[in-house]
Scaffold this motif. Structure first.
Motif, PDB file in Angstrom:
ATOM      1  N   SER A   6     -16.003   9.967  22.210  1.00  0.00           N
ATOM      2  CA  SER A   6     -17.213   9.498  22.794  1.00  0.00           C
ATOM      3  C   SER A   6     -18.052   8.550  21.842  1.00  0.00           C
ATOM      4  N   THR A   7     -18.058   8.600  20.473  1.00  0.00           N
ATOM      5  CA  THR A   7     -18.773   7.799  19.699  1.00  0.00           C
ATOM      6  C   THR A   7     -17.983   6.517  19.522  1.00  0.00           C
ATOM      7  N   MET A   8     -16.825   6.445  19.216  1.00  0.00           N
ATOM      8  CA  MET A   8     -15.891   5.261  19.284  1.00  0.00           C
ATOM      9  C   MET A   8     -15.992   4.633  20.748  1.00  0.00           C
ATOM     10  N   ALA A   9     -15.858   5.170  21.599  1.00  0.00           N
ATOM     11  CA  ALA A   9     -16.004   4.564  23.025  1.00  0.00           C
ATOM     12  C   ALA A   9     -17.406   3.970  23.354  1.00  0.00           C
ATOM     13  N   ALA A  10     -18.341   4.459  22.852  1.00  0.00           N
ATOM     14  CA  ALA A  10     -19.451   3.951  23.154  1.00  0.00           C
ATOM     15  C   ALA A  10     -20.061   2.847  22.250  1.00  0.00           C
ATOM     16  N   LEU A  11     -19.443   2.797  20.810  1.00  0.00           N
ATOM     17  CA  LEU A  11     -19.942   1.861  19.697  1.00  0.00           C
ATOM     18  C   LEU A  11     -18.965   0.857  19.940  1.00  0.00           C
ATOM     19  N   ARG A  12     -17.846   1.165  19.703  1.00  0.00           N
ATOM     20  CA  ARG A  12     -16.640   0.191  19.490  1.00  0.00           C
ATOM     21  C   ARG A  12     -16.310  -0.647  20.869  1.00  0.00           C
ATOM     22  N   PHE A  13     -16.447   0.057  21.899  1.00  0.00           N
ATOM     23  CA  PHE A  13     -15.742  -0.521  23.240  1.00  0.00           C
ATOM     24  C   PHE A  13     -17.018  -0.521  24.127  1.00  0.00           C
ATOM     25  N   GLY A  14     -18.195  -0.176  24.092  1.00  0.00           N
ATOM     26  CA  GLY A  14     -19.191  -0.088  24.791  1.00  0.00           C
ATOM     27  C   GLY A  14     -20.483  -0.867  24.355  1.00  0.00           C
ATOM     28  N   THR A  15     -21.668  -0.480  25.029  1.00  0.00           N
ATOM     29  CA  THR A  15     -22.746  -1.383  24.650  1.00  0.00           C
ATOM     30  C   THR A  15     -23.649  -0.211  23.830  1.00  0.00           C
TER      31      THR A  15
END
Length: 496
Positions: A6-15
């Motif tokens: 969830s951290t990578m999803a939010a930071l690398r691939f999200g806003t």
């Protein structure tokens, strides 16, 4: 993977994290943000696409009426008339810019937002190219870019390249077939800008093997594409199209007749070229993963492209499902727009926090020392010494969004060239820009920080991406506001 999914999803691939929103917990949830994003009611252009299109028509009517009125007006009246229309158009642009920030900060579909920003930069246009571009560029993103970022690449190219905003930006409206009826009558000729950028930037990529003859012939095939100056919609005008057949990369377009099908066929062929597939997949991976993305990931993406006829959702899925896409966090720097958006999300900024300041009282518009700063406030500069009759109301700009983005080096909808803004680490992590980020962090913490505990804020904003030295520094901050600023200025927050 060293960090939680969830951290990578939010930071690398999200806003970035927003306390009121649950981050994606799987690749499928990330991909589901594309259709969810298409289903959102966009917060820009303000009032919706229909209202924005109506503003364009009304502005065109006002411009025509102004031309008629100016035939008999004195110079002072002409200046006032021109200035009034300029300020009105710039005010609409300012409202749309603020609404665009709202869209990015408030949307729960961060992956979709990131892709919209990426593709807008890939197919760059600028709101300061011409007066009506200030009205057209927000419409361009909303109706040409966003609806097509999850479909076939060829369809996205057609929507972007043949949109009136692109046709004006790259001077296609000035391109006439030299041997066309209108070209001969008006003694006008070819403009190669769109043909060149279509090959070099939008599809094949520089150094991919095309020649100057291919560029020129592509420009000939594109003749006929222009913009209706009443509706500001794209149209094909046979009378300005170069007659005859033209070869581009070994394929022939045209012949006895010339028409829009030739233009569409050219784009389809360029979109399907192996060089395009390689160029675009490498650029997508380079945006999300690292300036030099893992070759294994790029190969997986190009394979999906080939198997699925350029379906972009399949390409994104191949990237997201590759294990190496989740390794080595912090390889990319957040550009100013993404940095501001993620900071405002972490601070739970509301729609009210993101609004413009409304119209200021009329004042003299003196010569701007900094044209970019003036444009960021939706105020057109006027020559110093003009009479007070030129005083006009201007839009107050929000220092946390539109103004900040310009000051940090990435003014919204104003890329420096058709190549867009740079997307590499060194451009955005350097002395000057970093100092401006620290200043923004202090302002944001002062305005929106409230009574947050900096330690809790650090955990909410970065979760397990926070390093121990950052945790220690924030814990020892001499004040709440300083602690919040340190979180927003930390290396981890500026990277992804």
């Amino acid at each position: 993977m060293s960090l939680a999914f969830s951290t990578m999803a939010a930071l690398r691939f999200g806003t970035g994290f927003r306390p009121q929103q649950v981050p994606p917990a799987s690749v499928e949830e990330l991909l589901s943000q594309l259709p969810a994003g298409r289903g959102e009611t966009l917060l820009f252009p303000h009032g919706g696409l229909g209202a924005a299109r109506q503003r364009i028509v009304e502005a065109a009517d006002k411009q025509d009426a102004l031309k008629q009125a100016n035939k008999t007006a004195d110079e002072a009246t002409k200046r006032v008339n021109r200035k009034r229309l300029m300020v009105e158009i710039n005010t609409h642009l300012g409202e749309d810019e603020h609404a665009r920030f709202m869209q990015a900060v408030l949307s729960p579909n961060g992956f979709n937002e990131r892709l919209a920003t990426f593709w807008l930069n890939h197919f760059s246009v600028s709101s300061v190219k011409a007066q009506f571009m200030r009205l057209l560029v927000p419409v361009y993103e909303a109706e040409a870019i966003r609806p097509n970022i999850g479909g076939r690449f060829a369809d996205l190219v057609k929507a972007a390249v043949l949109h009136p905003a692109m046709l004006i930006y790259l001077d296609q409206v000035k391109s006439f077939g030299p041997n066309s009826p209108q070209g001969l009558k008006r003694k006008l000729g070819l403009n190669e800008n769109l043909g060149r950028e279509l090959l070099e930037l939008h599809t094949l990529g520089a150094g991919s093997g095309y020649s100057q003859a291919d560029v020129r012939n592509a420009a000939f095939v594109l003749t006929g594409m222009t913009v209706d100056r009443r509706s500001y919609r794209a149209r094909y005008a046979v009378k300005i199209a170069e007659p005859g057949a033209r070869d581009v990369l070994g394929r022939t377009y045209g012949g006895r007749g010339r028409g829009l099908p030739d233009v569409l066929a050219l784009i389809e062929d360029l979109a399907a070229a192996p060089a395009t597939r390689d160029h675009v997949c490498r650029k997508i991976a380079g945006h999300f993963l690292a300036d030099t993305p893992p070759p294994e990931v790029v190969r997986a993406m190009t394979s999906a492209w080939e198997d699925e006829d350029g379906d972009l959702t399949a390409v994104y899925a191949a990237m997201l499902r590759h294990p190496k896409s989740w390794d080595d966090e912090g390889q990319k720097a957040k550009p100013p727009f993404d940095y501001i958006v993620s900071g405002l999300r972490a601070l739970s900024a509301t729609q009210e926090d993101l609004q413009d300041g409304g119209l200021a009282k009329p004042r003299m518009m003196a010569q701007a020392a900094d044209r970019d700063a003036m444009e960021a406030t939706a105020t057109m500069p006027a020559a110093a010494g003009k009479s007070a009759e030129l005083a006009m109301p201007t839009l107050r700009v929000n220092p946390l969004t539109v103004q900040a983005s310009a000051r940090l080096g990435q003014p919204l909808w104003r890329p420096p060239s058709p190549a867009g803004f740079e997307d590499n680490f060194s451009t955005w992590i350097a002395g000057g820009p970093l100092a401006d980020r620290i200043a923004w962090a202090r302002l944001a913490a002062a305005r929106l920080g409230g009574d947050r505990d900096p330690r809790d804020f650090l955990q909410a904003a970065l979760r397990d991406a926070a390093r121990q030295d950052t945790i220690d520094i924030v814990s020892r901050a001499p004040s709440r506001q300083m602690g919040l600023s340190l979180v927003l200025a930390s290396p981890e927050f500026n990277r992804r």
